[in-house]
Design a protein around this motif. Structure first.
Motif, PDB file in Angstrom:
ATOM      1  N   GLN A  60       0.841  -1.197   0.000  1.00  0.00           N
ATOM      2  CA  GLN A  60       0.000   0.000   0.000  1.00  0.00           C
ATOM      3  C   GLN A  60       0.879   1.251   0.000  1.00  0.00           C
ATOM      4  O   GLN A  60       2.028   1.214   0.434  1.00  0.00           O
ATOM      5  CB  GLN A  60      -0.932  -0.009   1.199  1.00  0.00           C
ATOM      6  N   PRO A  61       0.328   2.371  -0.482  1.00  0.00           N
ATOM      7  CA  PRO A  61       1.126   3.604  -0.487  1.00  0.00           C
ATOM      8  C   PRO A  61       1.423   4.045   0.945  1.00  0.00           C
ATOM      9  O   PRO A  61       0.542   4.054   1.790  1.00  0.00           O
ATOM     10  CB  PRO A  61       0.229   4.627  -1.186  1.00  0.00           C
ATOM     11  N   LYS A  62       2.652   4.391   1.202  1.00  0.00           N
ATOM     12  CA  LYS A  62       3.045   4.850   2.539  1.00  0.00           C
ATOM     13  C   LYS A  62       4.348   5.622   2.430  1.00  0.00           C
ATOM     14  O   LYS A  62       5.069   5.519   1.443  1.00  0.00           O
ATOM     15  CB  LYS A  62       3.202   3.664   3.489  1.00  0.00           C
ATOM     16  N   TYR A  63       4.640   6.383   3.472  1.00  0.00           N
ATOM     17  CA  TYR A  63       5.895   7.121   3.542  1.00  0.00           C
ATOM     18  C   TYR A  63       6.884   6.337   4.379  1.00  0.00           C
ATOM     19  O   TYR A  63       6.535   5.773   5.409  1.00  0.00           O
ATOM     20  CB  TYR A  63       5.689   8.498   4.172  1.00  0.00           C
ATOM     21  N   GLU A  64       8.126   6.328   3.947  1.00  0.00           N
ATOM     22  CA  GLU A  64       9.195   5.749   4.752  1.00  0.00           C
ATOM     23  C   GLU A  64       9.621   6.798   5.783  1.00  0.00           C
ATOM     24  O   GLU A  64       9.349   7.983   5.641  1.00  0.00           O
ATOM     25  CB  GLU A  64      10.384   5.360   3.859  1.00  0.00           C
ATOM     26  N   ALA A 100       7.258  14.672   2.227  1.00  0.00           N
ATOM     27  CA  ALA A 100       5.839  14.499   1.929  1.00  0.00           C
ATOM     28  C   ALA A 100       5.286  15.832   1.466  1.00  0.00           C
ATOM     29  O   ALA A 100       4.857  16.646   2.276  1.00  0.00           O
ATOM     30  CB  ALA A 100       5.101  13.998   3.167  1.00  0.00           C
ATOM     31  N   PRO A 101       5.277  16.075   0.146  1.00  0.00           N
ATOM     32  CA  PRO A 101       4.888  17.388  -0.370  1.00  0.00           C
ATOM     33  C   PRO A 101       3.481  17.825   0.021  1.00  0.00           C
ATOM     34  O   PRO A 101       3.220  19.015   0.141  1.00  0.00           O
ATOM     35  CB  PRO A 101       4.989  17.220  -1.886  1.00  0.00           C
ATOM     36  N   GLU A 102       2.569  16.893   0.276  1.00  0.00           N
ATOM     37  CA  GLU A 102       1.191  17.278   0.604  1.00  0.00           C
ATOM     38  C   GLU A 102       1.007  17.600   2.093  1.00  0.00           C
ATOM     39  O   GLU A 102      -0.050  18.066   2.491  1.00  0.00           O
ATOM     40  CB  GLU A 102       0.213  16.147   0.225  1.00  0.00           C
ATOM     41  N   TRP A 103       1.993  17.332   2.906  1.00  0.00           N
ATOM     42  CA  TRP A 103       1.877  17.510   4.356  1.00  0.00           C
ATOM     43  C   TRP A 103       2.535  18.820   4.785  1.00  0.00           C
ATOM     44  O   TRP A 103       3.412  19.340   4.092  1.00  0.00           O
ATOM     45  CB  TRP A 103       2.545  16.346   5.078  1.00  0.00           C
ATOM     46  N   PRO A 104       2.142  19.342   5.940  1.00  0.00           N
ATOM     47  CA  PRO A 104       2.779  20.571   6.436  1.00  0.00           C
ATOM     48  C   PRO A 104       4.281  20.386   6.616  1.00  0.00           C
ATOM     49  O   PRO A 104       4.755  19.319   6.985  1.00  0.00           O
ATOM     50  CB  PRO A 104       2.107  20.798   7.800  1.00  0.00           C
ATOM     51  N   SER A 115       6.858  13.833   6.403  1.00  0.00           N
ATOM     52  CA  SER A 115       5.920  12.747   6.673  1.00  0.00           C
ATOM     53  C   SER A 115       5.854  12.447   8.162  1.00  0.00           C
ATOM     54  O   SER A 115       4.833  12.029   8.678  1.00  0.00           O
ATOM     55  CB  SER A 115       6.336  11.485   5.920  1.00  0.00           C
ATOM     56  N   ALA A 116       6.959  12.680   8.892  1.00  0.00           N
ATOM     57  CA  ALA A 116       6.975  12.447  10.335  1.00  0.00           C
ATOM     58  C   ALA A 116       6.484  13.702  11.037  1.00  0.00           C
ATOM     59  O   ALA A 116       6.938  14.807  10.757  1.00  0.00           O
ATOM     60  CB  ALA A 116       8.393  12.097  10.786  1.00  0.00           C
ATOM     61  N   ARG A 117       5.563  13.537  11.935  1.00  0.00           N
ATOM     62  CA  ARG A 117       5.015  14.674  12.667  1.00  0.00           C
ATOM     63  C   ARG A 117       5.790  14.874  13.965  1.00  0.00           C
ATOM     64  O   ARG A 117       6.285  13.914  14.568  1.00  0.00           O
ATOM     65  CB  ARG A 117       3.531  14.454  13.005  1.00  0.00           C
ATOM     66  N   ASP A 118       5.880  16.113  14.415  1.00  0.00           N
ATOM     67  CA  ASP A 118       6.515  16.393  15.697  1.00  0.00           C
ATOM     68  C   ASP A 118       5.618  15.853  16.815  1.00  0.00           C
ATOM     69  O   ASP A 118       4.389  15.955  16.735  1.00  0.00           O
ATOM     70  CB  ASP A 118       6.701  17.896  15.887  1.00  0.00           C
TER      71      ASP A 118
END
Length: 198
Positions: free
Chosen positions: A29-33, A38-42, A46-49
């Protein structure tokens, strides 16, 4: 008939379970390593604080904390420590630190005086750790008192201890000059009456 029906249900269940075991779509499935852009994310991450104040479940807790105060010792820090001490510690330790707080007066076991030799010689980190982990019948306050306030309380405890054992010889000339001058006759009267400082 019921035996045939049971066999049919068992066979059907087995066939359905085998079709559900196809892991291919889940594995691909599509996922981020980890740390992938992650261009669509703030912030293009891809990793959030982590949320402020949270600690990962499997992380060692506060390994970076030293035996010394990890922030500047200021009047504001000591006032914060005093306020937090009065809220969380004084019910047992009393505001004076002698271990005769209100719940002790109502039958709860008395904690040791913060002014005994062992605790007066304890490092600052000892008080921080006791607030964090608890000690004896004292339970942990880690979920109630954030780390910054634990350090503030620890610093205030040492200031409270110093207030009970400060010696005139330890004061600077400027500090001595600010003290009110004692009348020598008043000192002799107090001493002869068997009073003295307590």
């Amino acid at each position: 008939m019921s035996r045939l029906m049971g066999l049919a249900i068992l066979t059907l269940g087995l066939v359905m379970s085998l079709t559900a075991c196809d892991q291919e779509p889940m594995a691909n499935q599509p996922k981020y390593e980890t740390y992938e852009a992650a261009p669509e994310w703030p912030d293009n991450q891809s990793a959030r604080d982590p949320v402020a104040g949270t600690v990962p479940r499997d992380a060692p807790v506060e390994l970076s904390v030293s035996d010394t105060l990890p922030m500047p010792l200021t009047r504001e820090l000591l006032e914060r420590g005093q306020a937090q001490f009065n809220i969380y510690c004084s019910p047992c330790h009393a505001r004076t630190g002698y271990g005769n707080g209100m719940i002790v007066q109502r039958g709860f076991p008395s904690p040791p005086s913060l002014h005994n030799d062992r605790l007066r010689n304890a490092p600052l980190r000892h008080f921080y750790d006791v607030i964090t982990d608890g000690y004896g019948v004292m339970y942990s306050y880690a979920d109630r008192v954030p780390p910054h306030d634990r350090w503030a309380i620890a610093a205030y405890i040492q200031a409270l201890q110093l207030s009970q054992y400060a010696r005139f010889e330890d004061l600077t000339k400027e500090q001595r000059a600010k003290l009110p001058q004692q009348d020598s006759t008043a000192t002799e009267t107090t001493t002869s009456a068997g009073g003295g400082r307590q």
